[in-house]
Motif scaffolding. Structure first.
Motif, PDB file in Angstrom:
ATOM      1  N   ASN A 108      -0.705  10.194  -5.355  1.00  0.00           N
ATOM      2  CA  ASN A 108       0.363   9.223  -5.122  1.00  0.00           C
ATOM      3  C   ASN A 108       0.708   8.453  -6.400  1.00  0.00           C
ATOM      4  OD1 ASN A 108       0.657   9.909  -2.453  1.00  0.00           O
ATOM      5  ND2 ASN A 108      -0.593   8.241  -1.659  1.00  0.00           N
ATOM      6  N   TYR A 157      -3.018   8.970   4.087  1.00  0.00           N
ATOM      7  CA  TYR A 157      -4.471   9.058   4.226  1.00  0.00           C
ATOM      8  C   TYR A 157      -4.962   7.977   5.143  1.00  0.00           C
ATOM      9  CZ  TYR A 157      -3.732   5.691   0.459  1.00  0.00           C
ATOM     10  OH  TYR A 157      -3.273   4.640  -0.296  1.00  0.00           O
ATOM     11  N   VAL A 174       0.852  -1.179   0.000  1.00  0.00           N
ATOM     12  CA  VAL A 174       0.000   0.000   0.000  1.00  0.00           C
ATOM     13  C   VAL A 174       0.888   1.229   0.000  1.00  0.00           C
ATOM     14  CG1 VAL A 174      -1.834   1.230   1.204  1.00  0.00           C
ATOM     15  CG2 VAL A 174      -1.744  -1.262   1.260  1.00  0.00           C
ATOM     16  N   ASP A 175       0.491   2.284  -0.730  1.00  0.00           N
ATOM     17  CA  ASP A 175       1.346   3.435  -0.985  1.00  0.00           C
ATOM     18  C   ASP A 175       2.121   3.919   0.238  1.00  0.00           C
ATOM     19  OD1 ASP A 175      -0.924   4.955  -3.374  1.00  0.00           O
ATOM     20  OD2 ASP A 175       0.570   3.383  -3.587  1.00  0.00           O
ATOM     21  N   SER A 223       0.963   3.602   3.543  1.00  0.00           N
ATOM     22  CA  SER A 223       0.111   3.132   4.635  1.00  0.00           C
ATOM     23  C   SER A 223       0.939   2.661   5.809  1.00  0.00           C
ATOM     24  CB  SER A 223      -0.763   1.980   4.130  1.00  0.00           C
ATOM     25  OG  SER A 223       0.056   0.932   3.666  1.00  0.00           O
ATOM     26  N   THR A 269      -9.378  11.413   0.320  1.00  0.00           N
ATOM     27  CA  THR A 269      -8.586  10.186   0.250  1.00  0.00           C
ATOM     28  C   THR A 269      -8.393   9.715  -1.184  1.00  0.00           C
ATOM     29  OG1 THR A 269      -9.238   9.446   2.462  1.00  0.00           O
ATOM     30  CG2 THR A 269      -8.550   7.746   0.906  1.00  0.00           C
ATOM     31  N   PHE A 270      -9.459   9.707  -1.953  1.00  0.00           N
ATOM     32  CA  PHE A 270      -9.332   9.279  -3.351  1.00  0.00           C
ATOM     33  C   PHE A 270      -8.446  10.256  -4.137  1.00  0.00           C
ATOM     34  CE2 PHE A 270     -13.478   6.993  -2.549  1.00  0.00           C
ATOM     35  CZ  PHE A 270     -12.917   5.734  -2.616  1.00  0.00           C
ATOM     36  N   LYS A 330      -4.859   9.417  -3.249  1.00  0.00           N
ATOM     37  CA  LYS A 330      -4.444   8.190  -3.933  1.00  0.00           C
ATOM     38  C   LYS A 330      -4.066   8.487  -5.385  1.00  0.00           C
ATOM     39  CE  LYS A 330      -6.968   4.710  -1.249  1.00  0.00           C
ATOM     40  NZ  LYS A 330      -7.990   3.630  -1.298  1.00  0.00           N
ATOM     41  N   ARG A 331      -4.830   9.347  -6.015  1.00  0.00           N
ATOM     42  CA  ARG A 331      -4.523   9.744  -7.386  1.00  0.00           C
ATOM     43  C   ARG A 331      -3.189  10.494  -7.450  1.00  0.00           C
ATOM     44  NH1 ARG A 331      -8.023  14.440  -9.890  1.00  0.00           N
ATOM     45  NH2 ARG A 331      -6.669  15.497  -8.391  1.00  0.00           N
TER      46      ARG A 331
END
Length: 470
Positions: free
Chosen positions: A454, A470, A19-20, A22, A447-448, A451-452
Motif C-alpha cells: 500500500n 487487511y 488508515v490505508d 481500513s 498483513t505487513f 501494508k508495504r
C-alpha cells in the motif's frame, strides 16, 4: 472506471480515518443493493446445494462401510483407507488445469457439466465388485470433483466485492458443514427403507440415490449458475454493467485480462500467492480433526448412537459462528484481527480437549475448535481472492493453487491421529494447535506485506484510493 482513477470523496466513508484501506467503501446505492440481493438469491442457494451434493457423494463411501461394502467386495487390511485417500490424488491433479480452463469457457456450462459427470462416476460405485474397481472409481471421482470448489470460489470472487465475499463464502461453506452433519442420517434412511430391494444391497442403493439426486441438481444448475458479470443471462443490461463496474472499482492494481499462461506466471511470481498457500495449508492441517471427529467424540464413552448425535451440535454451532465472524469481518472490512482471535479460540479448544479427561470440559473444547475453524477458512479464501485478483486468469490460478496445496494436508495429517492415542489424542490436538499458531504468524506476515505494498502504491500513484485490504 479503473482502480487508479480518483473517486469523489463524497462517495466514500472511512470507518478508521487515516488508515490505508481500513474501511474505505462506496456508499450504498439502492441499485447496487438490489443487484447484490438478486445475486444472493440466485448464486448462493445454487452453489450451496451443489456443495451439499458434493460432500454427500464424497462421504457415501464412509457411510457405505457401515452397511458392509468392505465384506461385499472383499476389501482387506488397509485397502479401505487407500480407497478413501486416493480420491485426493485425482482431486489435486485436476484443480489447477481446471481453473485455467474456467476463464475461457462458460462457467455455468462447465461447472454444471462436471456436477453431472461426478454424479455419474459416484453412481458407478454401485456396480463395483472388487478393490481395483473401487480404486478406479474413487480416483476419477476426485478428478471430476476437482473443478467444483475452486470454480465456485472463482464465481463468487467475480461477483462480490472484498467486503461481501467473506460472508458469501461462509454461507456457501455451510453446504459442506450440513453435508457432514446430515449425510449419515440420509444413509441411515436409505439403509432402513430400500436395503435389499430388487436384490440390491443398501450401500449400492446409497450410491444410486445420491448420484441421481446430484445429477438432477446439476441439470438445474445448468440454467441458474452465472457466467461473468457482463454475460449472465438473468441479469438485465444495466445490472450487468453495474455488476462489472463495481468489481473493477474494488480491485487494487487492476490489469484487465490476460492469457491463461500469463495468469499462471503472474500467480506464481507473486510472493503473496505462496503466503496464502502456506496460510491455508496450515489452517487445513489444523482442521485435520474433521476426518476423525466421530472417533474423537467416541472417546467420551457413549454408545454409537449417542456419539453420532453428539457430532452434530458442534457443526450446527459452526454454521452460526462462521456466518457471524465473516459478517463482522466484511462489515468492518478487516481480516487480520478476525483471523487472529478466532484462531486463538481454536487453539484454546484444542488445549482443553487434550488437557483433561473430564467429559463436559472435553466436549466444550470440541465445540470451540469446531465452531471457529470454518469461519477462519472462509475469511482466508475471500482475502486471497481479493488480494490476488489483478486479472481473472491470475485469480483463477491463485485460488486453485491455494486450494490444491492446502489439500496436501490430507496426505500427512491422518498419521497424527492414531487410535493408540485415545482418549485424549494428545499428538493430534497438539499438532493442530501448533498449525494454528502458524496460521496467526502467517496472517501477520501477509498483513505487513500488504501494508508495504500500500505504501508503494501511495508513493507511485498518490491519487489512488483503493488499497489492499487487511
Amino acid at each position: 472506471m479503473t482502480a487508479t482513477e480518483k473517486i469523489d470523496d463524497e462517495q466514500l466513508e472511512f470507518s478508521s480515518p487515516g488508515v490505508d484501506y481500513s474501511g474505505a467503501v462506496i456508499k450504498a446505492d439502492p441499485k447496487e443493493v438490489a443487484l447484490v440481493r438478486k445475486l444472493d438469491w440466485c448464486i448462493i442457494p445454487t452453489l450451496w446445494v451443489l456443495y451439499f451434493c458434493n460432500f454427500m457423494d464424497r462421504n457415501a463411501l464412509t457411510n457405505a462401510k457401515l452397511d458392509g461394502i468392505s465384506a461385499d467386495i472383499g476389501l482387506k487390511g488397509s485397502e479401505y483407507n487407500t480407497a478413501i485417500s486416493i480420491l485426493f490424488a485425482g482431486y489435486l491433479i485436476g484443480q489447477l488445469p481446471s481453473n485455467m480452463i474456467l476463464t475461457r469457457v462458460r462457467p455455468s456450462w462447465y461447472m454444471a457439466g462436471f456436477v453431472m459427470i461426478w454424479s455419474v462416476v459416484s453412481g458407478l460405485t454401485a456396480v463395483v465388485h472388487d478393490y481395483k474397481g473401487l480404486l478406479l472409481v474413487r480416483f476419477f471421482l476426485g478428478f471430476v470433483e476437482a473443478p467444483f470448489y475452486p470454480g465456485a470460489l472463482y464465481i463468487l470472487s467475480i461477483f462480490y466485492t472484498r467486503k461481501e465475499i467473506g460472508l458469501r463464502i461462509a454461507l456457501f461453506y455451510t453446504g459442506n458443514i450440513a453435508a457432514n452433519a446430515f449425510s449419515g442420517l440420509i444413509a441411515a434412511a436409505i439403509f432402513a427403507t430400500i436395503d435389499g430391494a430388487h436384490g440390491i444391497e443398501g450401500w449400492r442403493w446409497l450410491f444410486i440415490v445420491t448420484g441421481v439426486v446430484s445429477f438432477g441438481f446439476g441439470v438445474i444448475a445448468f440454467f441458474i449458475l452465472p457466467d461473468t458479470p457482463q454475460t449472465t443471462w438473468w441479469l438485465k443490461q444495466d445490472e450487468r454493467k453495474l455488476a462489472y463496474e463495481r468489481i473493477i472499482r474494488d480491485i487494487t492494481e487492476e490489469r484487465g485480462t490476460s492469457s491463461t499462461w500469463v495468469g499462471l506466471k503472474d500467480a506464481c511470481l507473486d510472493y503473496r500467492t505462496w503466503l496464502f498457500c502456506f496460510l491455508q495449508n496450515m489452517h487445513v492441517s489444523g482442521d485435520s480433526f474433521k476426518n476423525f471427529f466421530p472417533s474423537v467424540v467416541k472417546t467420551l464413552g457413549y454408545n454409537t448412537t449417542i456419539t453420532l448425535v453428539l457430532t452434530c451440535p458442534p457443526y450446527l454451532v459452526s454454521i452460526v459462528a462462521s456466518a457471524l465472524l465473516c459478517w463482522s469481518s466484511g462489515r468492518r472490512n478487516e481480516r487480520t484481527w478476525h483471523i487472529t482471535w478466532a484462531t486463538v479460540a481454536v487453539i484454546v479448544g484444542f488445549l482443553i480437549a487434550a488437557a483433561t479427561t473430564n467429559i463436559a470440559a472435553r466436549y466444550v473444547g470440541m465445540v470451540i475448535f469446531v465452531s471457529f475453524s470454518s469461519g477462519v477458512n472462509d475469511i482466508i479464501l475471500g482475502w486471497g481472492a481479493s488480494t490476488l485478483g489483478q486479472t481473472p486468469e491470475k485469480k483463477a490460478v491463485a485460488l486453485s493453487l491455494i486450494n490444491m496445496l492446502s489439500n496436501l494436508a490430507s496426505v500427512y495429517t491422518p498419521y497424527l491421529w492414531p487410535s493408540s492415542d485415545e482418549p485424549r489424542y494428545v499428538m493430534g490436538m497438539a499438532a493442530s494447535a501448533a498449525f494454528s499458531v502458524a496460521v496467526i504468524v502467517t496472517t501477520w506476515v501477509i498483513t505487513f506485506g500488504l501494508k508495504r505494498d500500500n505504501a508503494r502504491i501511495r508513493r507511485d500513484a498518490p491519487e489512488t484510493v483503493v488499497f489492499y485490504a487487511y
